[in-house]
Design a protein around this motif. Structure first.
Motif, mmCIF file in Angstrom:
data_model
loop_
_atom_site.group_PDB
_atom_site.id
_atom_site.type_symbol
_atom_site.label_atom_id
_atom_site.label_comp_id
_atom_site.label_asym_id
_atom_site.label_seq_id
_atom_site.Cartn_x
_atom_site.Cartn_y
_atom_site.Cartn_z
ATOM 1 N N PHE A 549 0.852 -1.185 0.000
ATOM 2 C CA PHE A 549 0.000 0.000 0.000
ATOM 3 C C PHE A 549 0.894 1.244 0.000
ATOM 4 C CE2 PHE A 549 -2.173 -3.478 1.963
ATOM 5 C CZ PHE A 549 -3.479 -3.412 1.511
ATOM 6 N N LEU A 550 0.641 2.153 -0.956
ATOM 7 C CA LEU A 550 1.405 3.386 -1.058
ATOM 8 C C LEU A 550 0.533 4.539 -0.589
ATOM 9 C CD1 LEU A 550 2.347 1.416 -3.515
ATOM 10 C CD2 LEU A 550 3.542 3.453 -4.315
ATOM 11 N N VAL A 551 1.078 5.353 0.293
ATOM 12 C CA VAL A 551 0.349 6.532 0.768
ATOM 13 C C VAL A 551 1.256 7.745 0.595
ATOM 14 C CG1 VAL A 551 -0.823 7.639 2.707
ATOM 15 C CG2 VAL A 551 -0.926 5.155 2.438
ATOM 16 N N THR A 552 0.737 8.762 -0.106
ATOM 17 C CA THR A 552 1.525 9.969 -0.335
ATOM 18 C C THR A 552 1.313 10.964 0.800
ATOM 19 O OG1 THR A 552 -0.251 11.034 -1.558
ATOM 20 C CG2 THR A 552 1.280 9.668 -2.818
ATOM 21 N N ASP A 553 2.148 12.003 0.802
ATOM 22 C CA ASP A 553 2.051 13.019 1.848
ATOM 23 C C ASP A 553 0.715 13.742 1.823
ATOM 24 O OD1 ASP A 553 4.510 12.404 2.797
ATOM 25 O OD2 ASP A 553 5.553 14.133 1.946
ATOM 26 N N ASP A 554 0.109 13.841 0.633
ATOM 27 C CA ASP A 554 -1.203 14.507 0.551
ATOM 28 C C ASP A 554 -2.352 13.498 0.661
ATOM 29 O OD1 ASP A 554 -0.860 13.265 -1.839
ATOM 30 O OD2 ASP A 554 -1.133 15.048 -3.096
ATOM 31 N N ASN A 555 -2.023 12.305 1.220
ATOM 32 C CA ASN A 555 -3.009 11.279 1.573
ATOM 33 C C ASN A 555 -3.671 10.590 0.381
ATOM 34 O OD1 ASN A 555 -3.983 9.840 3.785
ATOM 35 N ND2 ASN A 555 -5.932 10.923 3.767
ATOM 36 N N ARG A 556 -3.000 10.586 -0.754
ATOM 37 C CA ARG A 556 -3.488 9.752 -1.872
ATOM 38 C C ARG A 556 -2.961 8.335 -1.651
ATOM 39 N NH1 ARG A 556 -1.685 12.545 -7.241
ATOM 40 N NH2 ARG A 556 0.129 13.023 -5.937
ATOM 41 N N LYS A 557 -3.761 7.368 -2.080
ATOM 42 C CA LYS A 557 -3.431 5.982 -1.761
ATOM 43 C C LYS A 557 -3.528 5.100 -2.994
ATOM 44 C CE LYS A 557 -4.890 2.302 1.405
ATOM 45 N NZ LYS A 557 -5.850 1.929 2.462
ATOM 46 N N ALA A 558 -2.591 4.155 -3.116
ATOM 47 C CA ALA A 558 -2.597 3.202 -4.225
ATOM 48 C C ALA A 558 -2.161 1.841 -3.706
ATOM 49 C CB ALA A 558 -1.678 3.667 -5.341
ATOM 50 N N ILE A 559 -2.493 0.802 -4.452
ATOM 51 C CA ILE A 559 -2.123 -0.572 -4.080
ATOM 52 C C ILE A 559 -1.328 -1.188 -5.230
ATOM 53 C CG2 ILE A 559 -2.962 -2.871 -3.470
ATOM 54 C CD1 ILE A 559 -5.486 -1.579 -2.374
ATOM 55 N N VAL A 560 -0.216 -1.826 -4.894
ATOM 56 C CA VAL A 560 0.553 -2.597 -5.874
ATOM 57 C C VAL A 560 0.396 -4.064 -5.496
ATOM 58 C CG1 VAL A 560 2.809 -3.066 -6.861
ATOM 59 C CG2 VAL A 560 2.209 -0.738 -6.199
ATOM 60 N N GLU A 561 -0.176 -4.861 -6.424
ATOM 61 C CA GLU A 561 -0.432 -6.274 -6.153
ATOM 62 C C GLU A 561 0.351 -7.157 -7.117
ATOM 63 O OE1 GLU A 561 -4.829 -7.090 -4.784
ATOM 64 O OE2 GLU A 561 -4.844 -5.738 -6.526
ATOM 65 N N LYS A 562 0.817 -8.285 -6.600
ATOM 66 C CA LYS A 562 1.493 -9.263 -7.443
ATOM 67 C C LYS A 562 0.483 -10.334 -7.825
ATOM 68 C CE LYS A 562 5.584 -12.258 -7.551
ATOM 69 N NZ LYS A 562 6.730 -12.783 -6.761
ATOM 70 N N THR A 563 0.289 -10.527 -9.101
ATOM 71 C CA THR A 563 -0.695 -11.512 -9.561
ATOM 72 C C THR A 563 -0.093 -12.910 -9.532
ATOM 73 O OG1 THR A 563 -0.067 -11.445 -11.889
ATOM 74 C CG2 THR A 563 -1.623 -9.747 -11.126
ATOM 75 N N LYS A 564 -0.950 -13.901 -9.783
ATOM 76 C CA LYS A 564 -0.488 -15.295 -9.826
ATOM 77 C C LYS A 564 0.483 -15.535 -10.980
ATOM 78 C CE LYS A 564 -4.575 -17.285 -7.625
ATOM 79 N NZ LYS A 564 -5.718 -18.209 -7.763
ATOM 80 N N PHE A 565 0.462 -14.633 -11.969
ATOM 81 C CA PHE A 565 1.344 -14.788 -13.128
ATOM 82 C C PHE A 565 2.695 -14.110 -12.925
ATOM 83 C CE2 PHE A 565 -3.099 -14.735 -14.493
ATOM 84 C CZ PHE A 565 -3.197 -16.002 -15.028
ATOM 85 N N GLY A 566 2.900 -13.546 -11.724
ATOM 86 C CA GLY A 566 4.192 -12.945 -11.417
ATOM 87 C C GLY A 566 4.338 -11.518 -11.882
ATOM 88 N N VAL A 567 3.259 -10.910 -12.374
ATOM 89 C CA VAL A 567 3.323 -9.512 -12.793
ATOM 90 C C VAL A 567 2.612 -8.657 -11.742
ATOM 91 C CG1 VAL A 567 3.431 -10.055 -15.243
ATOM 92 C CG2 VAL A 567 1.212 -9.731 -14.158
ATOM 93 N N TYR A 568 2.881 -7.354 -11.761
ATOM 94 C CA TYR A 568 2.347 -6.461 -10.753
ATOM 95 C C TYR A 568 1.246 -5.577 -11.321
ATOM 96 C CZ TYR A 568 6.305 -7.817 -7.853
ATOM 97 O OH TYR A 568 7.211 -8.545 -7.122
ATOM 98 N N LYS A 569 0.210 -5.369 -10.545
ATOM 99 C CA LYS A 569 -0.892 -4.485 -10.915
ATOM 100 C C LYS A 569 -0.871 -3.272 -9.998
ATOM 101 C CE LYS A 569 -4.927 -6.252 -11.269
ATOM 102 N NZ LYS A 569 -6.120 -7.084 -10.936
ATOM 103 N N PHE A 570 -1.063 -2.114 -10.594
ATOM 104 C CA PHE A 570 -1.074 -0.861 -9.837
ATOM 105 C C PHE A 570 -2.480 -0.288 -9.869
ATOM 106 C CE2 PHE A 570 -0.731 3.744 -9.469
ATOM 107 C CZ PHE A 570 0.123 3.898 -8.395
ATOM 108 N N LYS A 571 -3.013 -0.012 -8.692
ATOM 109 C CA LYS A 571 -4.383 0.489 -8.646
ATOM 110 C C LYS A 571 -4.467 1.651 -7.670
ATOM 111 C CE LYS A 571 -7.489 -2.041 -6.556
ATOM 112 N NZ LYS A 571 -8.454 -3.133 -6.270
ATOM 113 N N VAL A 572 -4.988 2.786 -8.162
ATOM 114 C CA VAL A 572 -5.190 3.954 -7.314
ATOM 115 C C VAL A 572 -6.489 3.771 -6.542
ATOM 116 C CG1 VAL A 572 -5.543 6.441 -7.215
ATOM 117 C CG2 VAL A 572 -3.904 5.471 -8.847
ATOM 118 N N VAL A 573 -6.413 3.915 -5.244
ATOM 119 C CA VAL A 573 -7.598 3.742 -4.411
ATOM 120 C C VAL A 573 -8.306 5.071 -4.204
ATOM 121 C CG1 VAL A 573 -8.433 2.995 -2.143
ATOM 122 C CG2 VAL A 573 -6.531 1.792 -3.231
ATOM 123 N N ARG A 574 -7.559 6.119 -3.973
ATOM 124 C CA ARG A 574 -8.158 7.453 -3.851
ATOM 125 C C ARG A 574 -7.112 8.535 -4.109
ATOM 126 N NH1 ARG A 574 -7.846 6.168 1.848
ATOM 127 N NH2 ARG A 574 -6.271 7.500 2.846
#
Length: 574
Positions: A549-574
């Protein structure tokens, strides 16, 4: 000090006194009177009786640290109880018998009857007082190669580790031991500490019986002394003749052993007792001269009474320096502030003084009308007396107001008795402390990296307590042998690794404060590298290899997930 027979007698308590030196050849009347039975002694006597019944040649080791009472105990057993008539007594394993030989070489020669080659041959029993460091050096030295069975006994008995050995006498073994490091100056109960040994030692000095050499001199000489009504030494002795006041002193000594890991020896304790009875520069003539000026006398008197001697002297002894940190005056509270304001604005402190000093021996001097008048008019004297009153309030109180300390004692008891049902509270404290140390975001994810400018990285941690099945449950109401620290263990679901942390009082206090919202300092990080290492291991059990989970100083949040195929997905939560 020759002008005061009572002070001369009290001088026997000091480390510099010849009475503080123990040898195995004599056990005089003074040492016999001052002897206080300890758990280590009782266990050793039991071992000696079993050795006598077995008829087997045995080596008995008294292991410990310098000054902890090994020599005194040997002298007592040899000269008073006559239990060592059939033993070779070796009292000091740090000394060499010849200039050309090392202490280890001398020890090797002395123990030849218990070498591997001679172990099964007939011979005399042997009792050895030895410091743990010397024992370690001996079994690991080249001389130790001839004593492999002794070395194995030392290893199997955990003599050189921080684990407890509660086996007592070991049948079919040529080796037996008592380790003073397994015992403490106090017992541990579900309700806190019970400093029986310390209380008994203090009682020996202040007991109002004629077999007590100190009381004898006090009774025969102090009453006749022209300073009798004004003497701080006499009044200190009478103050500590009160069992409740002695109990406070005993508990204060226990506190410093737990909080500061101060190793108390009987020699240090007796020296401390002297220090809180007799002021460093006490002189009868000086006191007599000060009587010509009441203000000067009162200032001298207040600085020489026990509540001052306990906390106001520095660099007189290590023990006094340690205890100075726990001066009741350093405890800040709203009530303490109100008491201080009320006292200092009052034009007449008579009522405040009487309310605290009533029935205390010091009232004979400090509650006199002329003394109160001088106290009211002299700012320095008034401030001196305030310090005494605040300390006496704590001494007379039955309540300990240190929540972290009392909580630690409770958890220490649960740990040492194997009271598993109570562990939940302890593990909960540790987990909250880890989260507070690292920081968390609103989904209870824990920060594991905040080194990148403007971004903090978080992961999810599932704390998995590991309860050691080998921990024995004890039903004892009172523990006399126990570990002075608590161990918590967690298990990594990823690797199966057991992550453990030993918690002494200093670390427990930090954990306790963290759970209340405390922010750690650079000093905390320097002092608790063990806790930092534990946290790093705990963080490796988290979700960072799968989800960050990535959280910036201005409180924006994103998730980096590793899939079953070994690649990473980046998703902005807010």
């Amino acid at each position: 000090m020759g002008n005061c027979k009572f002070v001369d007698e009290l001088n026997r308590l000091r480390k510099s006194s010849s009475d503080s030196i123990d040898g195995t050849d004599t056990f005089d009347d003074f040492k016999k009177y001052m002897h206080v039975s300890r758990s280590a002694e009782k266990d050793l006597i039991e071992i000696l009786y079993k050795i006598a019944d077995s008829g087997r040649k045995s080596l008995v080791m008294l292991c410990g640290s310098a000054g902890d009472g090994k020599s005194h105990l040997l002298s007592y057993l040899k000269n008073d109880l006559r239990l060592l008539d059939n033993y070779v007594v070796y009292n000091d394993a740090t000394e060499s018998s010849a200039p050309s030989k090392t202490a280890i070489e001398t020890l090797s020669e002395a123990l030849q009857g218990f070498s591997d080659e001679n172990l099964e041959k007939p011979g005399k029993n042997f009792i050895l007082a030895i410091n743990l460091g010397v024992l370690s050096n001996f079994v690991e030295s080249s001389y130790g190669d001839s004593f492999k069975q002794l070395r194995q006994y030392v290893i199997n008995s955990n003599i050189l580790t921080n684990q407890l050995n509660e086996k007592g006498y070991e049948e079919n073994s040529a080796f037996q031991h008592i380790s003073f490091s397994d015992y403490h100056m106090y017992n541990l109960t579900a309700h806190g500490v019970k400093p029986e040994y310390l209380e008994h030692l203090l009682e020996k000095v202040f007991r109002k019986e004629f077999e007590n050499p100190f009381y004898n001199v006090y009774n025969n000489n102090c009453k006749k002394c022209f300073l009798s009504q004004k003497c701080p030494v006499k009044h200190n002795f009478e103050f500590l003749a009160n069992e409740k006041n002695r109990k406070y002193v005993a508990n204060a000594l226990v506190e410093v052993t737990i909080k500061d890991k101060e190793i108390l020896t009987t020699r240090e304790i007796l020296n401390y007792i002297y220090d809180i009875i007799v002021a460093q520069n006490f002189n009868c003539e000086k006191i007599a001269q000060s009587l010509t000026n009441e203000v000067s006398f009162l200032k001298e008197y207040i600085s020489d009474i026990t509540p001052s001697l306990m906390y106001e002297y520095i660099d007189k002894s290590v023990l006094l320096n340690r205890l100075k940190k726990y001066d009741p005056l350093l405890i800040r509270s709203e009530q303490a502030d109100e008491d201080a304001i009320s006292y200092y604005v009052s034009s007449d402190v008579l009522n405040e003084v009487i309310s605290v000093l009533d029935k205390e021996v010091y009232s004979k001097v400090l509650c006199q009308q002329s003394a109160i008048e001088k106290i009211n008019s002299d700012k320095v004297l008034k401030a001196q007396l305030f310090n005494i009153l605040e300390r006496l309030k704590k001494i007379k109180s039955d309540t300990i107001h240190d929540d972290a300390y009392m909580s630690f004692l409770k958890m220490l008891y649960y740990f040492n008795t194997g009271t598993t049902k109570k562990y939940g509270e302890l593990y909960d404290l540790v987990e909250k402390a880890v989260i507070q140390w690292c920081g968390k975001e609103d989904q209870d994810n824990i920060c594991f990296n905040n080194c990148h400018e403007g971004i903090a990285l978080y992961e999810h941690i599932e704390f998995e307590p590991y309860l050691d099945a080998s921990l024995s449950t004890k039903k004892n109401e009172e523990l006399r042998i126990f570990l002075p620290f608590i161990t918590v263990k967690y298990e990594s679901k990823k690797t199966g690794e057991i992550i453990s942390l030993d918690i002494d009082y200093s670390l427990y206090e930090l954990i306790y404060k963290l759970t209340a919202g405390y922010i750690q300092t650079a000093e905390d990080r320097n002092n608790h590298a063990d806790f930092i290492s534990f946290i790093h291991k705990i963080l490796r059990t988290g979700s960072a290899d799968k989800e960050v989970f990535l959280v910036t100083d201005d409180n924006r949040k994103a998730i980096v997930e590793k899939t079953k195929f070994g690649v990473y997905k980046f998703k902005v939560v807010r």
